[in-house]
Design a protein around this motif. Structure first.
Motif, PDB file in Angstrom:
ATOM      1  N   LEU A 155      37.361 -24.659   9.745  1.00 34.19           N
ATOM      2  CA  LEU A 155      38.525 -24.362  10.579  1.00 34.19           C
ATOM      3  C   LEU A 155      38.243 -24.798  12.008  1.00 34.19           C
ATOM      4  O   LEU A 155      37.096 -24.798  12.460  1.00 34.19           O
ATOM      5  CB  LEU A 155      38.865 -22.875  10.546  1.00 34.19           C
ATOM      6  N   SER A 156      39.302 -25.185  12.713  1.00 39.21           N
ATOM      7  CA  SER A 156      39.134 -25.621  14.098  1.00 39.21           C
ATOM      8  C   SER A 156      40.307 -25.163  14.943  1.00 39.21           C
ATOM      9  O   SER A 156      41.414 -24.926  14.434  1.00 39.21           O
ATOM     10  CB  SER A 156      39.006 -27.154  14.168  1.00 39.21           C
ATOM     11  N   GLY A 157      40.069 -25.037  16.222  1.00 40.90           N
ATOM     12  CA  GLY A 157      41.123 -24.661  17.152  1.00 40.90           C
ATOM     13  C   GLY A 157      40.758 -25.127  18.545  1.00 40.90           C
ATOM     14  O   GLY A 157      39.587 -25.110  18.929  1.00 40.90           O
ATOM     15  N   SER A 158      41.750 -25.606  19.295  1.00 41.18           N
ATOM     16  CA  SER A 158      41.489 -26.065  20.658  1.00 41.18           C
ATOM     17  C   SER A 158      42.731 -25.898  21.513  1.00 41.18           C
ATOM     18  O   SER A 158      43.850 -25.803  21.005  1.00 41.18           O
ATOM     19  CB  SER A 158      41.036 -27.531  20.667  1.00 41.18           C
ATOM     20  N   ILE A 159      42.515 -25.872  22.804  1.00 45.33           N
ATOM     21  CA  ILE A 159      43.600 -25.853  23.773  1.00 45.33           C
ATOM     22  C   ILE A 159      43.331 -26.954  24.783  1.00 45.33           C
ATOM     23  O   ILE A 159      42.163 -27.247  25.093  1.00 45.33           O
ATOM     24  CB  ILE A 159      43.725 -24.474  24.458  1.00 45.33           C
ATOM     25  N   GLY A 160      44.384 -27.599  25.270  1.00 45.86           N
ATOM     26  CA  GLY A 160      44.167 -28.728  26.164  1.00 45.86           C
ATOM     27  C   GLY A 160      45.287 -28.892  27.181  1.00 45.86           C
ATOM     28  O   GLY A 160      46.301 -28.181  27.153  1.00 45.86           O
TER      29      GLY A 160
END
Length: 206
Positions: A155-160
């Motif tokens: 699983l992955s998650g990011s904010i940009g």
């Protein structure tokens, strides 16, 4: 939107408990292809493909790149030869992102990664042999986590933040299912202001 909410909740929960799972290497050397659908707040729905890749340049530094093309067709009134008439309009969106990242191991099975990339978008509209296009480019920065919550599930998650057209914040959530030694299948979601993008993907690790 219940499905989207459940997917987001499951991703966040799994990332929080990921450090309790067994140590598993995250595949950073990957190429992939996706079927993607982009939905705008005005109900327009663009469909197409995205190709993407990451590759380690050193133990912690990596290359990242992607190219997306999505299209939509709709009926609209246009003026041709001083006559207003209804015509089919084809709209195409191209999105190119190329950059470098730095990853850091925070748990045995979880990496924290920061990415700085060049981003260029072009919108082309055509109807009855007439074409018009507009483009913009800028930079984007993102920070997030990739975590192997089991031997076969990632699983992955990011904010940009990116400076293309307008200055916008975006959020990415994703999953990969590693069913074979170097082949995986994935699901992805990106939110940005009034744009929602979904994708189904296949990845090859090398």
């Amino acid at each position: 939107m219940e499905i989207k909410a459940s997917f987001i909740a499951a991703t966040v929960l799994s990332l929080n408990i990921g450090h309790a799972c067994a140590s598993t290497q995250i595949p950073w050397d990957q190429v992939g292809a996706s079927y993607t659908q982009t939905e705008l707040s005005n109900s327009d729905s663009y469909k197409g493909f995205r190709i993407h890749a990451t590759a380690l340049l050193s133990e912690n530094v990596l290359f990242t790149g992607s190219y997306k093309r999505v299209k939509d067709s709709f009926s609209s009134f246009v003026v041709m030869d001083d006559v207003t008439q209804r015509a089919t309009v084809d709209s195409t969106l191209d999105d190119l992102r190329v950059g470098l990242g730095y990853k850091y191991r925070v748990f045995d099975n979880t990496d924290w990664v920061n990415i700085l990339a060049y981003n260029r978008e072009e919108i082309e509209v055509s109807t009855r042999g007439l074409e018009s296009s507009v483009s913009d480019n800028g930079v984007l920065f993102s920070t997030g986590l990739r975590s192997m919550i089991s031997d076969s599930v990632e699983l992955s998650g990011s904010i940009g933040y990116r400076e293309v057209w307008d200055n916008d914040v975006f959020v990415n959530l994703g999953s990969q299912f590693h069913l074979f030694s170097n082949i995986s299948f994935g699901l992805g979601y990106e939110w940005q202001d009034d744009i929602d993008s979904y994708e189904v993907s296949i990845h090859w690790s090398f």
